[in-house]
Write a protein that holds these residues in place. Structure first.
Motif, mmCIF file in Angstrom:
data_model
loop_
_atom_site.group_PDB
_atom_site.id
_atom_site.type_symbol
_atom_site.label_atom_id
_atom_site.label_comp_id
_atom_site.label_asym_id
_atom_site.label_seq_id
_atom_site.Cartn_x
_atom_site.Cartn_y
_atom_site.Cartn_z
ATOM 1 N N ALA A 48 2.073 6.862 -6.730
ATOM 2 C CA ALA A 48 1.066 7.873 -7.054
ATOM 3 C C ALA A 48 1.548 9.285 -6.731
ATOM 4 O O ALA A 48 0.820 10.255 -6.953
ATOM 5 C CB ALA A 48 -0.225 7.584 -6.296
ATOM 6 N N GLY A 49 2.773 9.395 -6.194
ATOM 7 C CA GLY A 49 3.312 10.705 -5.861
ATOM 8 C C GLY A 49 2.878 11.227 -4.507
ATOM 9 O O GLY A 49 3.088 12.402 -4.195
ATOM 10 N N GLU A 50 2.294 10.372 -3.695
ATOM 11 C CA GLU A 50 1.821 10.775 -2.362
ATOM 12 C C GLU A 50 2.884 10.413 -1.321
ATOM 13 O O GLU A 50 2.701 9.534 -0.482
ATOM 14 C CB GLU A 50 0.489 10.083 -2.049
ATOM 15 C CG GLU A 50 -0.635 10.422 -3.003
ATOM 16 C CD GLU A 50 -1.130 11.857 -2.829
ATOM 17 O OE1 GLU A 50 -0.781 12.482 -1.802
ATOM 18 O OE2 GLU A 50 -1.860 12.336 -3.711
ATOM 19 N N SER A 51 4.006 11.117 -1.375
ATOM 20 C CA SER A 51 5.148 10.764 -0.523
ATOM 21 C C SER A 51 4.870 10.989 0.964
ATOM 22 O O SER A 51 5.322 10.211 1.807
ATOM 23 C CB SER A 51 6.388 11.556 -0.953
ATOM 24 O OG SER A 51 6.123 12.948 -0.924
ATOM 25 N N MET A 52 4.145 12.041 1.305
ATOM 26 C CA MET A 52 3.860 12.300 2.720
ATOM 27 C C MET A 52 2.951 11.219 3.294
ATOM 28 O O MET A 52 3.177 10.725 4.409
ATOM 29 C CB MET A 52 3.210 13.676 2.891
ATOM 30 C CG MET A 52 2.923 14.033 4.352
ATOM 31 S SD MET A 52 4.391 13.923 5.426
ATOM 32 C CE MET A 52 5.360 15.289 4.764
ATOM 33 N N PHE B 165 0.836 -1.200 0.000
ATOM 34 C CA PHE B 165 0.000 0.000 0.000
ATOM 35 C C PHE B 165 0.876 1.257 0.000
ATOM 36 O O PHE B 165 0.587 2.234 -0.707
ATOM 37 C CB PHE B 165 -0.904 -0.025 1.234
ATOM 38 C CG PHE B 165 -1.994 1.010 1.238
ATOM 39 C CD1 PHE B 165 -3.146 0.841 0.498
ATOM 40 C CD2 PHE B 165 -1.868 2.163 2.011
ATOM 41 C CE1 PHE B 165 -4.159 1.789 0.511
ATOM 42 C CE2 PHE B 165 -2.871 3.120 2.031
ATOM 43 C CZ PHE B 165 -4.017 2.932 1.279
ATOM 44 N N THR B 166 1.944 1.215 0.771
ATOM 45 C CA THR B 166 2.887 2.337 0.814
ATOM 46 C C THR B 166 3.547 2.543 -0.543
ATOM 47 O O THR B 166 3.710 3.685 -1.008
ATOM 48 C CB THR B 166 3.969 2.086 1.880
ATOM 49 O OG1 THR B 166 3.347 1.933 3.162
ATOM 50 C CG2 THR B 166 4.964 3.237 1.939
ATOM 51 N N TRP B 167 3.925 1.448 -1.179
ATOM 52 C CA TRP B 167 4.537 1.535 -2.512
ATOM 53 C C TRP B 167 3.572 2.152 -3.515
ATOM 54 O O TRP B 167 3.972 2.972 -4.349
ATOM 55 C CB TRP B 167 4.962 0.143 -2.971
ATOM 56 C CG TRP B 167 5.505 0.124 -4.371
ATOM 57 C CD1 TRP B 167 6.726 0.559 -4.792
ATOM 58 C CD2 TRP B 167 4.825 -0.343 -5.543
ATOM 59 N NE1 TRP B 167 6.855 0.388 -6.153
ATOM 60 C CE2 TRP B 167 5.705 -0.162 -6.638
ATOM 61 C CE3 TRP B 167 3.570 -0.902 -5.767
ATOM 62 C CZ2 TRP B 167 5.358 -0.515 -7.939
ATOM 63 C CZ3 TRP B 167 3.217 -1.259 -7.058
ATOM 64 C CH2 TRP B 167 4.103 -1.063 -8.125
#
Length: 221
Positions: free
Chosen positions: A147-151, A140-142
């Motif tokens: 998706a560019g949602e680093s935070m 899920f983190t990957w």
């Protein structure tokens, strides 16, 4: 009342609030009944724990004990994973299937709790199931990173690691000097509450990016 007892009560209230607020958000806004009902179950479990802590009402403890077993064995590792798969695999079962999933997992929990022959293996089973859940959260983190949602990916990593620590400490690494389990309870309830909140917003972020990426395909058709 000691400070740690007050903190235990506050952490219970925190988990109840997170479970109710975000459970209802999943149901009403996301239409994700698996995640919504699971977090409402967690809130109900914490409510009964709070009732026991305040009044000593043993029925409240028994209810909380059973629901805790459900969430550790099936509710979070299986039900919550299936719920999160709505944004990672577009898995959206019908409401009838949702009910069937809960019915089967609740029945399985009764077997785990009541069957004497599995009691010695339960801690290992709980840890194994949470480890599987952790592996999915790594995926899920990957997906969040891709998706560019680093935070959101960073926060998901932190809460995932903290929750895994709870699973390990729960049955295998008791905190020294924590005979009444209050310190562990404060940590665990706080972590679970934070994870519920963090996952809701990470879920929304991944849902938005998935929807946005699918629009060009729809227009091309």
């Amino acid at each position: 009342m000691e400070v740690k007892e007050v903190l235990a009560l506050l952490s219970s209230v925190f988990l109840i609030t997170c479970g109710v607020v975000y459970g209802l958000k999943y149901v009403r806004i996301r239409k994700n009944y698996l995640l919504g009902f699971e977090w409402l179950i967690v809130a109900f479990s914490a409510s009964n724990l709070l009732l026991f802590l305040v009044t000593g009402f043993k029925v409240g403890y028994s209810i909380s004990f059973f629901l805790d077993a459900f969430s550790r064995a099936f509710g979070v590792p299986i039900v919550a994973t299936l719920g999160l798969m709505a944004v990672t695999h577009n898995y959206r079962p019908s409401f009838t299937k949702d009910i069937m999933i809960f019915a089967v997992t609740f029945a399985a929990t009764f077997v785990l709790v009541l069957a004497d022959f599995v009691k010695g293996l339960l801690p290992y089973y709980y840890l194994f199931m949470w480890a599987c859940y952790t592996l999915y959260l790594c995926y899920f983190t990957w997906r969040l990173l891709r998706a560019g949602e680093s935070m959101h990916a960073l926060l998901n990593t932190v809460t995932t690691a903290a929750a895994l620590a709870v699973a390990v400490v729960y049955d295998f690494l008791p905190i020294p000097g924590d005979e009444d389990k209050m310190e562990f309870m404060i940590y665990a309830l706080t972590v679970w509450g934070c994870q519920i909140v963090q996952q809701y917003y990470a879920y929304g972020a991944l849902e938005r990016t998935t929807t946005a990426s699918s629009r060009p395909l729809v227009m091309a058709r």
